[in-house]
Enzyme design. Structure first.
Site, short mmCIF file in Angstrom:
data_model
loop_
_atom_site.label_atom_id
_atom_site.label_comp_id
_atom_site.label_asym_id
_atom_site.label_seq_id
_atom_site.Cartn_x
_atom_site.Cartn_y
_atom_site.Cartn_z
CB CYS A 46 -0.92 0.02 1.22
SG CYS A 46 -2.07 -1.35 1.29
C1 BEZ Z 1 0.54 -4.57 1.83
O1 BEZ Z 1 0.06 -3.50 1.49
O2 BEZ Z 1 1.74 -4.77 1.76
C2 BEZ Z 1 -0.31 -5.68 2.34
C3 BEZ Z 1 -1.47 -5.40 3.03
C4 BEZ Z 1 -2.25 -6.43 3.50
C5 BEZ Z 1 -1.86 -7.74 3.28
C6 BEZ Z 1 -0.70 -8.02 2.55
C7 BEZ Z 1 0.08 -6.97 2.07
#
Ligand code: BEZ
Length: 212
Positions: A46
Site C-alpha cells: 500500500c
Molecule cells: C501490503 O500492502 O503490503 C499488504 C497489506 C495487507 C496484506 C498483505 C500486504
C-alpha cells in the site's frame, strides 16, 4: 444492496478523510473520478501504491480525473502514514484518503471480500464518469500492487470511447489505431472517420485514433 456493476450510479457518501470531511460527489464536481481501496495503513505494498499514485496525480489531472483513496483506518493514522509515504517514496501525497474505520464506504462499494479477508478491504478500483456512473471496476488481492500505467491507459480508453464511436483493441495505448464501433456500417464509418477506415473483416474495421 447488491454488488455494484458497470453502468450503475456510483453511491455518494460523506466521509472523514486525510484532508477533512468531504462529500464524494462535491469532491468530484464535473470531473471523472477514481476511487481505490487499500487493505490497511502502514503496510508495504500500500505504501508503494500510494506513493506511485501521488507521482501519477499530474497525469490524472491532465485527464480531468480526481483521485480518492480509502483504507479502513482512521484519519490520524492516515496522516501519520502519509508522512512515511512521503519520506520513503520521495513524494507528497496530494489527494484525500478516506478514513473508513467503520467500513461504511467499504460496504457501500463492496470492497470487503470476506473469503479473502473478513475485515480488510481488497484493492478495488472504481472509475466514475462525470455523470457519476461506474465505468470500470477492477479488483486485486492484497498481495498484488496495482499498475498505475494501466489505470491511465484505461482512463484514456474510457474517455476516447465515451466521445467517439470507437473501441480500443488489446494492449492499445493512446494514439494507436482503434476499432470502429461494431454498430456502425462500414460505408457510414468512412464518412465519420476522415482519416480512413481499413476493413480487415466486415466486423473488424480499424481507423487511426480520431483525436491523435
Ligand atoms: C501490503 O500492502 O503490503 C499488504 C497489506 C495487507 C496484506 C498483505 C500486504
Amino acid at each position: 444492496m447488491g454488488a455494484l456493476r458497470l453502468g450503475d450510479p456510483a453511491p455518494d457518501f460523506n466521509a472523514e478523510t486525510s484532508q477533512g470531511t468531504l462529500n464524494f460527489y462535491d469532491y468530484l464536481g464535473d470531473s471523472w473520478g477514481i476511487l481505490f481501496s487499500h487493505p490497511a495503513d502502514f503496510t508495504p505494498v500500500c505504501t508503494t501504491e500510494l506513493g506511485t499514485a501521488a507521482k501519477f496525480k499530474a497525469e490524472f489531472d491532465k485527464r480531468n480525473v480526481k483521485m480518492m483513496a480509502l483504507s479502513v483506518d482512521d484519519a490520524d493514522s492516515h496522516n501519520e502514514w502519509i508522512k512515511d509515504i512521503n519520506e520513503t517514496q520521495n513524494t507528497v501525497v496530494n489527494f484525500p484518503i478516506v478514513a473508513d474505520e467503520h467500513r461504511a464506504v467499504a460496504n457501500l462499494y463492496d470492497m470487503i471480500h470476506p473469503n479473502a479477508d473478513d475485515t480488510l478491504t481488497v484493492r478495488s478500483v472504481f472509475i466514475i464518469a462525470p455523470d457519476k456512473t461506474v465505468k470500470l471496476i477492477l479488483t486485486y488481492p492484497a498481495s498484488t500492487g496495482r499498475n498505475f500505467y494501466e489505470l491511465l491507459r484505461v482512463v484514456d480508453s474510457l474517455q476516447l470511447t465515451a466521445y467517439h464511436k470507437v473501441a480500443t483493441p488489446a494492449n492499445w495505448n493512446n494514439g494507436e489505431d482503434v476499432v470502429v464501433s461494431p454498430a456502425i456500417p462500414t460505408e457510414e464509418a468512412k464518412e465519420i472517420f476522415a482519416k480512413g477506415v481499413e476493413e480487415i473483416k466486415p466486423y473488424l474495421r480499424m481507423t487511426p485514433d480520431p483525436t491523435a
